[in-house]
Design a protein around this motif. Structure first.
Motif, PDB file in Angstrom:
ATOM      1  N   THR A 253       7.257   5.253  -4.801  1.00  0.00           N
ATOM      2  CA  THR A 253       7.021   6.463  -3.703  1.00  0.00           C
ATOM      3  C   THR A 253       6.095   5.576  -2.472  1.00  0.00           C
ATOM      4  O   THR A 253       4.980   4.616  -2.632  1.00  0.00           O
ATOM      5  CB  THR A 253       5.886   7.739  -4.546  1.00  0.00           C
ATOM      6  OG1 THR A 253       5.317   6.716  -5.018  1.00  0.00           O
ATOM      7  CG2 THR A 253       7.414   8.305  -5.068  1.00  0.00           C
ATOM      8  N   ARG A 254       6.048   6.121  -1.755  1.00  0.00           N
ATOM      9  CA  ARG A 254       5.016   5.995  -0.350  1.00  0.00           C
ATOM     10  C   ARG A 254       3.777   6.213  -0.697  1.00  0.00           C
ATOM     11  O   ARG A 254       2.840   5.600  -0.989  1.00  0.00           O
ATOM     12  CB  ARG A 254       5.525   6.783   1.251  1.00  0.00           C
ATOM     13  CG  ARG A 254       4.684   6.193   2.309  1.00  0.00           C
ATOM     14  CD  ARG A 254       5.082   7.183   3.435  1.00  0.00           C
ATOM     15  NE  ARG A 254       4.297   6.986   4.903  1.00  0.00           N
ATOM     16  CZ  ARG A 254       4.534   6.146   5.610  1.00  0.00           C
ATOM     17  NH1 ARG A 254       5.548   5.548   5.179  1.00  0.00           N
ATOM     18  NH2 ARG A 254       3.288   5.393   6.434  1.00  0.00           N
ATOM     19  N   VAL A 255       3.892   6.969  -1.350  1.00  0.00           N
ATOM     20  CA  VAL A 255       2.243   7.696  -1.826  1.00  0.00           C
ATOM     21  C   VAL A 255       2.340   7.330  -2.624  1.00  0.00           C
ATOM     22  O   VAL A 255       2.647   6.620  -3.266  1.00  0.00           O
ATOM     23  CB  VAL A 255       1.709   8.920  -1.397  1.00  0.00           C
ATOM     24  CG1 VAL A 255       2.752   9.656  -0.141  1.00  0.00           C
ATOM     25  CG2 VAL A 255       3.016  10.193  -2.273  1.00  0.00           C
TER      26      VAL A 255
ATOM     27  N   MET B 295       0.952  -0.699  -0.075  1.00  0.00           N
ATOM     28  CA  MET B 295      -0.064   0.273  -0.316  1.00  0.00           C
ATOM     29  C   MET B 295       1.018   1.372  -0.064  1.00  0.00           C
ATOM     30  O   MET B 295       0.417   2.484  -0.431  1.00  0.00           O
ATOM     31  CB  MET B 295      -0.945   0.483   0.794  1.00  0.00           C
ATOM     32  CG  MET B 295      -1.039   0.612   2.887  1.00  0.00           C
ATOM     33  SD  MET B 295      -1.748  -0.001   3.333  1.00  0.00           S
ATOM     34  CE  MET B 295      -3.419   0.954   3.138  1.00  0.00           C
ATOM     35  N   HIS B 296       2.175   1.418   0.430  1.00  0.00           N
ATOM     36  CA  HIS B 296       3.212   1.729   0.147  1.00  0.00           C
ATOM     37  C   HIS B 296       3.823   1.395  -0.936  1.00  0.00           C
ATOM     38  O   HIS B 296       4.549   0.480  -1.063  1.00  0.00           O
ATOM     39  CB  HIS B 296       3.905   2.259   0.938  1.00  0.00           C
ATOM     40  CG  HIS B 296       3.388   2.780   2.811  1.00  0.00           C
ATOM     41  ND1 HIS B 296       3.169   1.995   4.203  1.00  0.00           N
ATOM     42  CD2 HIS B 296       2.236   3.867   2.552  1.00  0.00           C
ATOM     43  CE1 HIS B 296       2.160   2.887   4.753  1.00  0.00           C
ATOM     44  NE2 HIS B 296       2.127   4.057   3.863  1.00  0.00           N
ATOM     45  N   GLY B 297       4.312   2.553  -1.892  1.00  0.00           N
ATOM     46  CA  GLY B 297       4.752   1.659  -3.354  1.00  0.00           C
ATOM     47  C   GLY B 297       5.918   1.376  -2.970  1.00  0.00           C
ATOM     48  O   GLY B 297       6.397   1.104  -3.973  1.00  0.00           O
ATOM     49  N   ASN B 298       6.724   1.712  -2.237  1.00  0.00           N
ATOM     50  CA  ASN B 298       8.282   1.581  -2.599  1.00  0.00           C
ATOM     51  C   ASN B 298       8.225   0.828  -1.548  1.00  0.00           C
ATOM     52  O   ASN B 298       9.574   0.601  -1.041  1.00  0.00           O
ATOM     53  CB  ASN B 298       8.850   3.269  -2.111  1.00  0.00           C
ATOM     54  CG  ASN B 298       9.014   3.828  -0.609  1.00  0.00           C
ATOM     55  OD1 ASN B 298       7.204   3.192   0.129  1.00  0.00           O
ATOM     56  ND2 ASN B 298       9.405   4.850  -0.457  1.00  0.00           N
ATOM     57  N   GLU B 299       7.796   0.207  -0.852  1.00  0.00           N
ATOM     58  CA  GLU B 299       7.726  -0.910   0.213  1.00  0.00           C
ATOM     59  C   GLU B 299       7.676  -2.870  -0.722  1.00  0.00           C
ATOM     60  O   GLU B 299       6.338  -3.132  -0.228  1.00  0.00           O
ATOM     61  CB  GLU B 299       6.880  -0.731   1.801  1.00  0.00           C
ATOM     62  CG  GLU B 299       6.995   0.678   2.194  1.00  0.00           C
ATOM     63  CD  GLU B 299       6.172   1.096   3.044  1.00  0.00           C
ATOM     64  OE1 GLU B 299       5.283  -0.086   3.518  1.00  0.00           O
ATOM     65  OE2 GLU B 299       6.388   2.050   3.349  1.00  0.00           O
ATOM     66  N   SER B 300       8.837  -3.638  -1.006  1.00  0.00           N
ATOM     67  CA  SER B 300       8.123  -4.553  -1.998  1.00  0.00           C
ATOM     68  C   SER B 300       8.655  -5.447  -1.636  1.00  0.00           C
ATOM     69  O   SER B 300       8.496  -6.445  -2.015  1.00  0.00           O
ATOM     70  CB  SER B 300       8.860  -4.353  -3.201  1.00  0.00           C
ATOM     71  OG  SER B 300      10.227  -3.883  -2.871  1.00  0.00           O
TER      72      SER B 300
ATOM     73  N   LEU C 223       1.346  -5.667   4.929  1.00  0.00           N
ATOM     74  CA  LEU C 223       2.263  -6.044   4.776  1.00  0.00           C
ATOM     75  C   LEU C 223       3.097  -4.658   4.379  1.00  0.00           C
ATOM     76  O   LEU C 223       2.089  -4.214   3.674  1.00  0.00           O
ATOM     77  CB  LEU C 223       1.767  -6.803   3.806  1.00  0.00           C
ATOM     78  CG  LEU C 223       1.546  -8.037   4.311  1.00  0.00           C
ATOM     79  CD1 LEU C 223       2.187  -9.203   2.975  1.00  0.00           C
ATOM     80  CD2 LEU C 223       2.061  -8.640   5.512  1.00  0.00           C
ATOM     81  N   HIS C 224       4.016  -4.369   5.132  1.00  0.00           N
ATOM     82  CA  HIS C 224       4.667  -3.069   4.806  1.00  0.00           C
ATOM     83  C   HIS C 224       5.977  -3.367   4.549  1.00  0.00           C
ATOM     84  O   HIS C 224       6.938  -4.828   5.410  1.00  0.00           O
ATOM     85  CB  HIS C 224       4.620  -2.327   5.915  1.00  0.00           C
ATOM     86  CG  HIS C 224       2.955  -1.477   6.168  1.00  0.00           C
ATOM     87  ND1 HIS C 224       3.061  -0.598   5.173  1.00  0.00           N
ATOM     88  CD2 HIS C 224       2.022  -1.614   6.300  1.00  0.00           C
ATOM     89  CE1 HIS C 224       1.760  -0.101   5.170  1.00  0.00           C
ATOM     90  NE2 HIS C 224       0.716  -0.817   6.101  1.00  0.00           N
ATOM     91  N   ASP C 225       7.043  -2.333   4.910  1.00  0.00           N
ATOM     92  CA  ASP C 225       8.636  -2.289   4.629  1.00  0.00           C
ATOM     93  C   ASP C 225       8.650  -1.432   5.883  1.00  0.00           C
ATOM     94  O   ASP C 225       7.569  -0.561   5.681  1.00  0.00           O
ATOM     95  CB  ASP C 225       9.212  -1.728   3.237  1.00  0.00           C
ATOM     96  CG  ASP C 225       9.513  -3.200   3.070  1.00  0.00           C
ATOM     97  OD1 ASP C 225      11.258  -3.629   3.432  1.00  0.00           O
ATOM     98  OD2 ASP C 225       8.844  -3.187   2.537  1.00  0.00           O
ATOM     99  N   GLN C 226       9.785  -1.210   6.901  1.00  0.00           N
ATOM    100  CA  GLN C 226      10.075  -0.354   7.097  1.00  0.00           C
ATOM    101  C   GLN C 226      11.589   0.574   7.351  1.00  0.00           C
ATOM    102  O   GLN C 226      12.337  -0.729   6.782  1.00  0.00           O
ATOM    103  CB  GLN C 226      10.316  -0.547   9.244  1.00  0.00           C
ATOM    104  CG  GLN C 226      11.015  -1.870   9.363  1.00  0.00           C
ATOM    105  CD  GLN C 226      10.526  -2.000  10.537  1.00  0.00           C
ATOM    106  OE1 GLN C 226       9.968  -1.501  11.602  1.00  0.00           O
ATOM    107  NE2 GLN C 226      10.971  -3.497  11.400  1.00  0.00           N
TER     108      GLN C 226
HETATM  109 ZN   LIG Z   1       4.094   1.016   4.925  1.00  0.00          ZN
END
Ligand SMILES: [Zn+2]
Length: 359
Positions: free
Chosen positions: A107-109, A62-67, A146-149
């Motif tokens: 991008t995140r957004v 859902m955040h584009g740079n978190e693959s 699901l995300h990246d940090q």
């Molecule tokens: Zn995220």
């Protein structure tokens, strides 16, 4: 517990644009059921696997740079293809990439500059509406968000390679039954991860924000498990981490599949140490005066079809109380003279830039 793992090798590295995903997903069309569209009109495909009674909704990127978690989901697709789908009591609804516009631009957004994980009440964006519609339609028993940090997160003296959260449902962060059930599943995933990455697992900050999707769905009564994929030493592309995520997901799904998930034992969740923003990528220490040190953080910039890591000096205002993923003495970088740390900053940044050129 032996956890099987297959890697979907066609997708590697942090940059996973929609086009690449689409190519790979062609092989999994038998699980495709429908799709939504992003603000810039890219498809957001939804997959459905299995027929069990329990419904589980999983979305990634859902955040584009978190693959990283998207890659982990593709690894699960591959595993289910190779070995057959193992969860007889569970059906999965999977959105591998909720934000294709952001994924393309890294991008995140989303394409309108909106953080989709702050849009759970307003539902102002097509992506948020699609996720919410899917949620209403599926009425899931569990969600995985699901995300990246960033690499700045750590647990004690180790980077936080994986972090979990059972999101809060009120300002007081009461651990309600819904949260306990999420925490119970997290406990199982953590137990497994400790076998391979002992000490690298953190518990994410549980401040309440109903605009965040996980908080909102927990508030609506669905135990929701937030997973943040993080940094493992040397693994800037997060290819190690994707494996840990895929395996942790497998363990979590197995647990839900095999058990009537209650709340007993949930408190082990609280034993997972809290994530702290305690790391920077590099530290350079002046040999002659060890009090003098600088920190450098790598910024990710999309160039063509690859991510370039650009070293940036961390401002003194941020403090000096960090650990670093890599530490140098100044003499290791500038061996030929007694040099002053601060006058050598451009040289140091250039040195690191070359070092990370091909990570
Ligand atoms: Zn995220």
């Amino acid at each position: 517990m032996e956890v099987p793992y297959y890697k979907e090798t066609r997708v590697e590295g942090k940059y996973v644009p929609y086009g690449l995903l689409e190519t790979v997903l062609k092989d999994y069309e038998h699980w495709y059921i429908s799709e939504g569209f992003s603000e810039k009109l890219y498809p957001i495909p939804l997959y459905h696997i299995g027929e069990g009674k329990k419904c589980i909704l999983i979305w990634s990127q859902m955040h584009g740079n978190e693959s990283t978690t998207t890659r982990a989901l593709l690894d699960l697709f591959k595993l289910f293809t190779q070995e057959g789908y193992p969860f007889n009591n569970c059906q999965l609804y999977i959105i591998p990439m909720l934000n294709p516009d952001g994924a393309i631009r890294y991008t995140r957004v989303n394409g309108n500059g909106v953080d989709l994980n702050r849009d759970a009440i307003a539902l102002s964006q097509k992506e948020s509406q699609f996720l919410r519609d899917t949620y209403e339609r599926v009425r899931p028993d569990f969600c995985f968000n699901l995300h990246d940090q960033r690499t700045i997160f750590g647990v004690g003296d180790k980077p936080a390679t994986v972090s979990f959260l059972a999101p809060a449902v009120d300002e007081d962060r009461n651990v309600t039954r819904v949260r306990r059930k999420a925490a119970r599943v997290i406990t199982e995933m953590n137990k497994y991860l400790q076998l391979s990455i002992n000490g690298f697992v953190g518990r994410f900050d549980d401040s309440f924000n109903p605009n965040c999707t996980g908080d909102q769905y927990s508030l609506l009564g669905t135990p929701t498990i937030l997973i943040e994929s993080g940094f493992y030493p040397g693994d800037y592309q997060r290819e190690q981490t994707r494996k840990y995520i895929a395996q942790a997901l497998y363990v979590g799904l197995s647990y839900i599949n095999d058990n009537k998930v209650g709340t007993e034992g949930w408190k082990h969740y609280l034993e997972i140490p809290e994530n702290k923003k305690c790391f920077r990528d590099y530290c350079i220490i002046d040999d002659r005066n060890p009090q003098e040190k600088i920190f450098v953080q790598l910024e990710e910039v999309l160039e063509g079809d690859r991510i370039v890591f650009v070293p940036k000096l961390v401002s003194e205002d941020e403090g000096k109380d960090f650990q670093a993923h890599k530490t140098y003495l100044l003499s290791e970088i500038c061996p030929w003279e007694h040099c002053d740390l601060h006058s050598k900053i451009p040289y140091i940044l250039d040195y690191i830039r070359k070092e990370v050129e091909n990570i």
